[in-house]
Design a protein around this motif. Structure first.
Motif, PDB file in Angstrom:
ATOM      1  N   PHE A 287       0.868  -1.179   0.000  1.00 63.83           N
ATOM      2  CA  PHE A 287       0.000   0.000   0.000  1.00 63.83           C
ATOM      3  C   PHE A 287       0.904   1.228   0.000  1.00 63.83           C
ATOM      4  CE2 PHE A 287      -1.968   3.595   1.985  1.00 63.83           C
ATOM      5  CZ  PHE A 287      -3.176   3.652   1.336  1.00 63.83           C
ATOM      6  N   TYR A 299       1.244  14.732   4.990  1.00 62.51           N
ATOM      7  CA  TYR A 299       2.161  14.293   6.046  1.00 62.51           C
ATOM      8  C   TYR A 299       2.825  15.496   6.725  1.00 62.51           C
ATOM      9  CZ  TYR A 299       1.793   9.457   4.301  1.00 62.51           C
ATOM     10  OH  TYR A 299       1.353   8.220   3.922  1.00 62.51           O
ATOM     11  N   TYR A 318      -2.406   2.220  12.625  1.00 63.39           N
ATOM     12  CA  TYR A 318      -2.761   1.946  11.226  1.00 63.39           C
ATOM     13  C   TYR A 318      -1.631   2.472  10.325  1.00 63.39           C
ATOM     14  CZ  TYR A 318      -7.361   1.958  13.533  1.00 63.39           C
ATOM     15  OH  TYR A 318      -8.406   1.754  14.397  1.00 63.39           O
ATOM     16  N   GLY A 320       0.457   1.160   8.054  1.00 65.82           N
ATOM     17  CA  GLY A 320       0.799   0.702   6.700  1.00 65.82           C
ATOM     18  C   GLY A 320       2.276   0.350   6.614  1.00 65.82           C
ATOM     19  N   THR A 323       4.962   4.895   6.512  1.00 63.73           N
ATOM     20  CA  THR A 323       5.222   6.201   5.910  1.00 63.73           C
ATOM     21  C   THR A 323       5.113   7.334   6.941  1.00 63.73           C
ATOM     22  OG1 THR A 323       2.995   5.919   5.057  1.00 63.73           O
ATOM     23  CG2 THR A 323       4.757   5.800   3.467  1.00 63.73           C
ATOM     24  N   ILE A 324       3.975   7.405   7.627  1.00 62.45           N
ATOM     25  CA  ILE A 324       3.799   8.490   8.606  1.00 62.45           C
ATOM     26  C   ILE A 324       4.759   8.291   9.784  1.00 62.45           C
ATOM     27  CG2 ILE A 324       2.178   9.554  10.248  1.00 62.45           C
ATOM     28  CD1 ILE A 324      -0.050   9.107   8.240  1.00 62.45           C
ATOM     29  N   VAL A 338       1.821   0.535  14.437  1.00 64.34           N
ATOM     30  CA  VAL A 338       1.086  -0.741  14.464  1.00 64.34           C
ATOM     31  C   VAL A 338       0.179  -0.840  13.253  1.00 64.34           C
ATOM     32  CG1 VAL A 338      -0.600   0.240  16.095  1.00 64.34           C
ATOM     33  CG2 VAL A 338      -0.504  -2.233  15.775  1.00 64.34           C
ATOM     34  N   ILE A 340      -2.137  -4.037  10.756  1.00 66.35           N
ATOM     35  CA  ILE A 340      -2.686  -5.396  10.771  1.00 66.35           C
ATOM     36  C   ILE A 340      -2.082  -6.311   9.698  1.00 66.35           C
ATOM     37  CG2 ILE A 340      -4.656  -4.995   9.230  1.00 66.35           C
ATOM     38  CD1 ILE A 340      -6.410  -6.372  11.355  1.00 66.35           C
ATOM     39  N   VAL A 341      -1.556  -5.737   8.599  1.00 67.29           N
ATOM     40  CA  VAL A 341      -1.051  -6.579   7.495  1.00 67.29           C
ATOM     41  C   VAL A 341       0.441  -6.887   7.714  1.00 67.29           C
ATOM     42  CG1 VAL A 341      -0.618  -6.664   4.998  1.00 67.29           C
ATOM     43  CG2 VAL A 341      -2.738  -5.654   5.860  1.00 67.29           C
ATOM     44  N   GLU A 366      -3.935  -5.816  15.484  1.00 65.66           N
ATOM     45  CA  GLU A 366      -5.025  -4.849  15.433  1.00 65.66           C
ATOM     46  C   GLU A 366      -4.681  -3.703  16.393  1.00 65.66           C
ATOM     47  OE1 GLU A 366      -9.069  -6.983  15.650  1.00 65.66           O
ATOM     48  OE2 GLU A 366      -7.546  -8.498  16.038  1.00 65.66           O
ATOM     49  N   ALA A 367      -4.810  -2.481  15.904  1.00 66.01           N
ATOM     50  CA  ALA A 367      -4.499  -1.316  16.743  1.00 66.01           C
ATOM     51  C   ALA A 367      -5.287  -1.375  18.053  1.00 66.01           C
ATOM     52  CB  ALA A 367      -4.830  -0.038  15.975  1.00 66.01           C
ATOM     53  N   GLU A 368      -6.539  -1.844  17.968  1.00 66.26           N
ATOM     54  CA  GLU A 368      -7.412  -1.848  19.162  1.00 66.26           C
ATOM     55  C   GLU A 368      -7.013  -2.937  20.169  1.00 66.26           C
ATOM     56  OE1 GLU A 368      -8.290  -2.198  16.017  1.00 66.26           O
ATOM     57  OE2 GLU A 368      -9.743  -3.793  15.691  1.00 66.26           O
ATOM     58  N   PRO A 388      -6.935   5.477  10.168  1.00 67.26           N
ATOM     59  CA  PRO A 388      -7.663   4.223   9.972  1.00 67.26           C
ATOM     60  C   PRO A 388      -8.260   4.094   8.564  1.00 67.26           C
ATOM     61  CG  PRO A 388      -9.054   5.785  11.129  1.00 67.26           C
ATOM     62  CD  PRO A 388      -7.709   6.450  10.970  1.00 67.26           C
TER      63      PRO A 388
HETATM   64  N1  SAH Z   1      -0.793   5.376   7.413  1.00 69.61           N
HETATM   65  C1  SAH Z   1      -0.584   4.602   6.215  1.00 69.61           C
HETATM   66  C2  SAH Z   1      -1.734   3.640   5.865  1.00 69.61           C
HETATM   67  C3  SAH Z   1      -3.127   4.119   6.067  1.00 69.61           C
HETATM   68  S1  SAH Z   1      -4.372   3.089   5.339  1.00 69.61           S
HETATM   69  C4  SAH Z   1      -0.264   5.523   5.044  1.00 69.61           C
HETATM   70  O1  SAH Z   1      -0.470   6.730   5.107  1.00 69.61           O
HETATM   71  O2  SAH Z   1       0.241   5.032   4.053  1.00 69.61           O
HETATM   72  C5  SAH Z   1      -5.025   2.229   6.735  1.00 69.61           C
HETATM   73  C6  SAH Z   1      -4.191   1.045   7.172  1.00 69.61           C
HETATM   74  O3  SAH Z   1      -4.839   0.443   8.288  1.00 69.61           O
HETATM   75  C7  SAH Z   1      -4.052  -0.060   6.136  1.00 69.61           C
HETATM   76  O4  SAH Z   1      -2.686  -0.317   5.944  1.00 69.61           O
HETATM   77  C8  SAH Z   1      -4.757  -1.274   6.779  1.00 69.61           C
HETATM   78  O5  SAH Z   1      -4.132  -2.504   6.471  1.00 69.61           O
HETATM   79  C9  SAH Z   1      -4.629  -0.970   8.244  1.00 69.61           C
HETATM   80  N2  SAH Z   1      -5.634  -1.557   9.163  1.00 69.61           N
HETATM   81  C10 SAH Z   1      -6.931  -1.857   8.935  1.00 69.61           C
HETATM   82  N3  SAH Z   1      -7.537  -2.287  10.056  1.00 69.61           N
HETATM   83  C11 SAH Z   1      -6.595  -2.251  11.048  1.00 69.61           C
HETATM   84  C12 SAH Z   1      -6.625  -2.547  12.441  1.00 69.61           C
HETATM   85  N4  SAH Z   1      -7.734  -2.965  13.047  1.00 69.61           N
HETATM   86  N5  SAH Z   1      -5.481  -2.385  13.151  1.00 69.61           N
HETATM   87  C13 SAH Z   1      -4.348  -1.945  12.550  1.00 69.61           C
HETATM   88  N6  SAH Z   1      -4.273  -1.661  11.230  1.00 69.61           N
HETATM   89  C14 SAH Z   1      -5.376  -1.801  10.477  1.00 69.61           C
END
Ligand code: SAH
Length: 458
Positions: A287, A299, A318, A320, A323-324, A338, A340-341, A366-368, A388
């Motif tokens: 992503f 950013y 979240y 990814g 990047t941030i 943190v 999920i992928v 999962e962030a939560e 998110p």
């Molecule tokens: N901050 C990054 C990605 C944002 S997109 C950027 O700017 O590039 C949102 C991201 O949240 C995706 O990578 C997705 O895989 C992730 N995501 C979805 N559900 C999640 C969860 N419950 N806990 C952690 N990450 C999650």
């Protein structure tokens, strides 16, 4: 709304005046309070509309004639605007689109979040709002035995053959054209999604804006790609900037583009790009934001809102491919990301190494769940950034944020409705929303990205 009766019938022609736009860009007109939704109509316009579908509480119409035009109306520059589902707003001037997005955010914050006293800044737009996408994903198929590649007609799976997209970087258009010509020359069969037959399903191309590197991903139904060597050779001859050619195999009957198996046919597994001073490796499936110019603006705003001085502990939820997180790590003591992928976290760790940054830690999960666990381990953040997906933050995460009491929360959002809902929760639990900055990441579509700053109340 109390409704005496439905005031329109199917096929009826009515004269209406549009008052507003829906979040997906349709004009809204009312007849005795009964809403009529019409694609490509603009607020302030008076039009003749044919009713095409009637529901209990609303109807859809088709624009027949615009009697009085909005000052924001322009002729859509793209010749296939009305067939293609990719853009929704080309009939509105770019300045009008930016105003519409700002108003939409204000309205949603008020309607869903009950937030009225927060400054929503004018949308940050692009100086040149065309040709901005760094990634193209083009479906291939066949028509009367010939290979075609283009886009799906609106709400269908019929491919319309096409060679140029006005929001796509020219380099990507060129790659698609070259691959199409070479595939034709070697008689590669296009994929038929009805019969689940054929070879070539999609071609995905990615372009590094700052490095000018290109990646070509050829997605096939099976491992077999006839004349593979010649095809690769000819792509390289035609486009010298190509740094990576990969094949991805997707044997499933699905409209998901990628399969699980990826093989490098030539060159590297990744291409590189920069956001600001940070270098990122991008693989076929990672992503990565598609509008690099606006990503940098987004950013930078996130970094500004985070208010870092070098002493802070930051959480990037979240994250990814980090990047941030890496952007923030330039100015923070330590950043925890943190996501999920698992593959994204592998990329994030590699990206940290690539930039020699050792003040970041990344976790899969999962962030939560992960952030409450960090909290239980004594980790406290001064600043929490969340970015998110469309459904917004899980309440368990918001609860932990309220407990952890960071000085600031920076909320990056791709969906104003869930942003409003989550801001409402945080406002009810110790935080105050200071300001919201909409950023136009996707000109000519109805999408709007936002970054909101919240501070803890004393
Ligand atoms: N901050 C990054 C990605 C944002 S997109 C950027 O700017 O590039 C949102 C991201 O949240 C995706 O990578 C997705 O895989 C992730 N995501 C979805 N559900 C999640 C969860 N419950 N806990 C952690 N990450 C999650």
């Amino acid at each position: 709304m109390k409704q005496e009766s439905v005031p329109v019938q199917k096929n009826q022609i009515v004269d209406v005046t549009f008052e507003d736009l829906t979040h997906d860009g349709a004009g809204v007109a009312k007849i005795n309070g009964f809403p009529i939704f019409v694609q490509r109509a603009l607020p302030g316009e008076a039009s003749k509309v044919k009713i095409i579908k009637v529901k209990k509480n609303y109807a859809f119409g088709r624009l027949m004639e615009t009697v009085k035009e909005s000052p924001f109306r322009v002729a859509a520059p793209c010749p296939i605007f009305e067939q293609c589902g990719g853009c929704q707003m080309q009939h509105m001037s770019y300045g009008g689109q930016l105003k519409f997005k700002q108003k939409q955010v204000q309205d949603v914050l008020e309607r869903i979040g009950g937030i009225t006293n927060v400054k929503v800044h004018p949308t940050f737009g692009m100086d040149e709002p065309w040709r901005y996408r760094n990634k193209a994903q083009v479906p291939f198929g066949e028509e009367e035995g010939g290979l075609i590649a283009g886009f799906y007609a609106e709400r269908s799976h019929r491919i319309i053959d096409m060679e140029a997209c006005m929001i796509q970087n020219e380099k990507n258009d060129e790659v698609i054209k070259v691959v199409k010509d070479i595939a034709k020359k070697y008689g590669v069969r296009g994929y038929d999604d009805q019969k689940h037959k054929g070879t070539l399903r999609h071609v995905v191309t990615r372009h590094g804006k700052k490095t000018d590197e290109l990646m070509v991903v050829i997605i096939t139904k099976g491992k077999e790609l006839p004349n593979k060597k010649n095809i690769v050779h000819e792509i390289r001859e035609a486009i010298p900037n190509v740094k990576s050619i990969v094949q991805n195999i997707n044997p499933k009957r699905t409209n998901v583009i990628f399969g699980d198996q990826t093989e490098v046919l030539w060159g590297e597994e990744v291409i590189y790009d920069f956001i600001g001073d940070i270098k990122f490796a991008i693989s076929a499936r990672s992503f990565y934001q598609v509008n690099p110019t606006q990503t940098e603006i987004l950013y930078n705003k996130t970094l500004e809102y985070a208010g870092l001085t070098g002493h802070e502990t930051v959480i990037d939820a979240y994250c990814g491919i980090g990047t941030i997180s890496l952007f923030l790590a330039q100015k923070a003591k330590h950043v925890y990301g943190v996501e999920i992928v698992p593959e994204a976290i592998t990329d994030a760790k590699n990206n940290a190494k690539l930039n020699n940054m050792d003040n970041v830690d990344f976790a899969v999960g999962e962030a939560e769940k992960v952030i409450p666990w960090w909290y239980s381990q004594g980790i406290r953040a001064d600043v929490i950034v969340v970015d998110p997906p469309r459904k917004g933050c899980d309440e368990a995460l918001l609860e932990t944020i309220a407990k952890m009491k960071p000085e600031r929360v920076v909320y990056v959002s791709c969906n104003p409705a869930t942003l409003a809902r989550d801001l409402k929760y945080l406002e009810g639990n110790g935080f105050e929303t200071k300001e919201v900055q909409p950023v136009d990441m996707f000109p000519h579509t109805t999408h709007v990205e936002n970054v909101a700053l919240l501070e803890i109340k004393n």
